[in-house]
Write a protein that holds these residues in place. Sequence first.
Motif, short mmCIF file in Angstrom:
data_model
loop_
_atom_site.label_atom_id
_atom_site.label_comp_id
_atom_site.label_asym_id
_atom_site.label_seq_id
_atom_site.Cartn_x
_atom_site.Cartn_y
_atom_site.Cartn_z
N THR A 1 0.91 -1.27 0.13
CA THR A 1 0.20 0.25 -0.12
C THR A 1 1.05 1.10 0.12
O THR A 1 1.93 1.11 0.63
N ASN A 2 0.21 2.37 -0.83
CA ASN A 2 1.06 3.55 -0.47
C ASN A 2 0.21 4.56 0.16
O ASN A 2 0.51 5.84 -0.02
N ASP A 3 -0.47 4.33 1.28
CA ASP A 3 -1.21 5.04 2.06
C ASP A 3 -0.48 5.85 2.93
O ASP A 3 0.73 5.58 3.08
N PRO A 4 -0.71 6.98 3.23
CA PRO A 4 0.40 7.80 4.20
C PRO A 4 0.01 7.63 5.72
O PRO A 4 -0.94 7.16 6.16
N TYR A 5 1.33 7.32 6.20
CA TYR A 5 1.46 7.12 7.57
C TYR A 5 2.73 7.78 8.08
O TYR A 5 3.72 8.23 7.29
N PRO A 6 2.67 8.27 9.28
CA PRO A 6 3.89 8.68 10.22
C PRO A 6 4.90 7.38 10.14
O PRO A 6 4.37 6.50 10.25
N LEU A 7 6.02 7.60 9.95
CA LEU A 7 7.12 6.23 9.93
C LEU A 7 8.32 6.59 10.26
O LEU A 7 8.68 7.68 10.57
N PHE A 8 8.84 5.50 10.71
CA PHE A 8 10.37 5.54 11.33
C PHE A 8 11.09 4.34 10.48
O PHE A 8 10.44 3.17 10.29
N VAL A 9 12.43 4.53 10.16
CA VAL A 9 13.38 3.32 9.72
C VAL A 9 14.48 3.54 10.38
O VAL A 9 15.30 4.43 10.93
N THR A 10 14.47 2.10 10.99
CA THR A 10 15.65 1.85 12.03
C THR A 10 16.58 0.85 11.61
O THR A 10 16.28 0.05 11.14
N TRP A 11 17.95 1.33 11.90
CA TRP A 11 19.11 0.27 11.36
C TRP A 11 19.74 -0.14 12.90
O TRP A 11 19.99 0.61 13.48
N LYS A 12 19.74 -1.66 12.85
CA LYS A 12 20.79 -1.85 14.06
C LYS A 12 21.63 -2.95 13.21
O LYS A 12 21.65 -3.25 12.16
N ILE A 13 22.78 -2.98 14.14
CA ILE A 13 23.85 -4.01 13.45
C ILE A 13 24.51 -4.75 14.42
O ILE A 13 24.55 -4.63 15.63
N GLY A 14 25.03 -5.92 14.13
CA GLY A 14 25.42 -7.16 14.81
C GLY A 14 24.76 -7.91 15.48
O GLY A 14 23.62 -7.77 15.73
N ARG A 15 25.20 -8.98 16.11
CA ARG A 15 24.68 -9.88 17.24
C ARG A 15 23.73 -9.15 18.01
O ARG A 15 22.68 -9.71 18.51
N ASP A 16 24.36 -8.08 18.69
CA ASP A 16 23.84 -7.55 19.84
C ASP A 16 22.85 -6.13 19.48
O ASP A 16 22.39 -5.66 20.19
N LYS A 17 22.83 -6.20 18.09
CA LYS A 17 21.79 -5.14 17.54
C LYS A 17 22.01 -4.00 18.04
O LYS A 17 21.03 -3.34 18.70
#
Length: 329
Positions: free
Chosen positions: A150-166
């Motif tokens: 869907t291309n509906d509008p939403y407030p959003l966040f993109v989060t990146w974590k790294i490694g086994r301990d995130k």
Amino acid sequence: MGRKRCVGGDGSKMAAGCCGVKKQKLSSSPPSGSAGPGGGGGSSHCGGAAAAGGEPGALPPPGIARLNGLGGLAGGAAGCVLSPPLPPNCGGGPGGLSPPAASLLASPGAGSGGPGCRKMVVSAEMCCFCFDVLYCHLYGYQPPRSPRFTNDPYPLFVTWKIGRDKRLRGCIGTFSAMNLHSGLREYTLTSALKDSRFPPMTRDELPRLFCSVSLLTNFEDVCDYLDWEVGVHGIRIEFINEKGSKRTATYLPEVAKEQGWDHIQTIDSLLRKGGYKAPITNEFRKTIKLTRYRSEKMTMSYTEYLAHRQHHHFQNGIGHPLPPYNHYS
């Protein structure tokens, strides 16, 4: 909850951050240090790299439409790489994936609750799309085409974590509702490359990454700063600091629970993240304007991403790799 509730939000398009300081670009896990006051609208951070959970921070004025999220979902250790590096879904170039393996991704409906529950909007495909966007950018391929979700509008966040301990590697989002195709495309790169707490992401980090997409929903202004539930609601506060300036800050729904905080500890931490330096009294807490909200979150590791893409290649065409865009078109 038995407490008086106000209606809320002015719908402004300022961005919010989970770190507690209003800045142009903010993120969504707890930062390793306290953030200073920021200004203006734009994006927002969710937090820092210290804790495994992550706290969101600065936010825009009440009633904003932008949000961000950070995740921590299943997904074993990342470690598969494309060999040779070919973008799975990028434009311009071959789209074959080397079979990395790992288990195929489970249905995007994970976490959608039992019978009678509203179907979740967030999906694994959104995480895949974020990986596609980042991968194509880092390897210089044309951006991926528009996805099928869907291309509906939403407030959003993109989060990146790294490694086994995130460990947190980047998290930025917005409280202004954005169409998901353009919003995820924008904040994928903003959170990966422009989070001021971290250097821009590199190709070498891809195999160890986890991507989380959070969509914010159900915003409610409340009259009592304690009228929210730990582990259920994200909160955004607005307050006047000791210098008379208005400040905002936010924590995503999972932050307080992951940190083991109660209501008061969460509020006080959020005030500090927002740059409030004076002693915090109960009287001052009562002056806070609080908005509570919920979020839908999906997380995917790079290993799961590659397995998911490989699955679709084999599912849609046997004996030869599919063109980069066939998965979406």
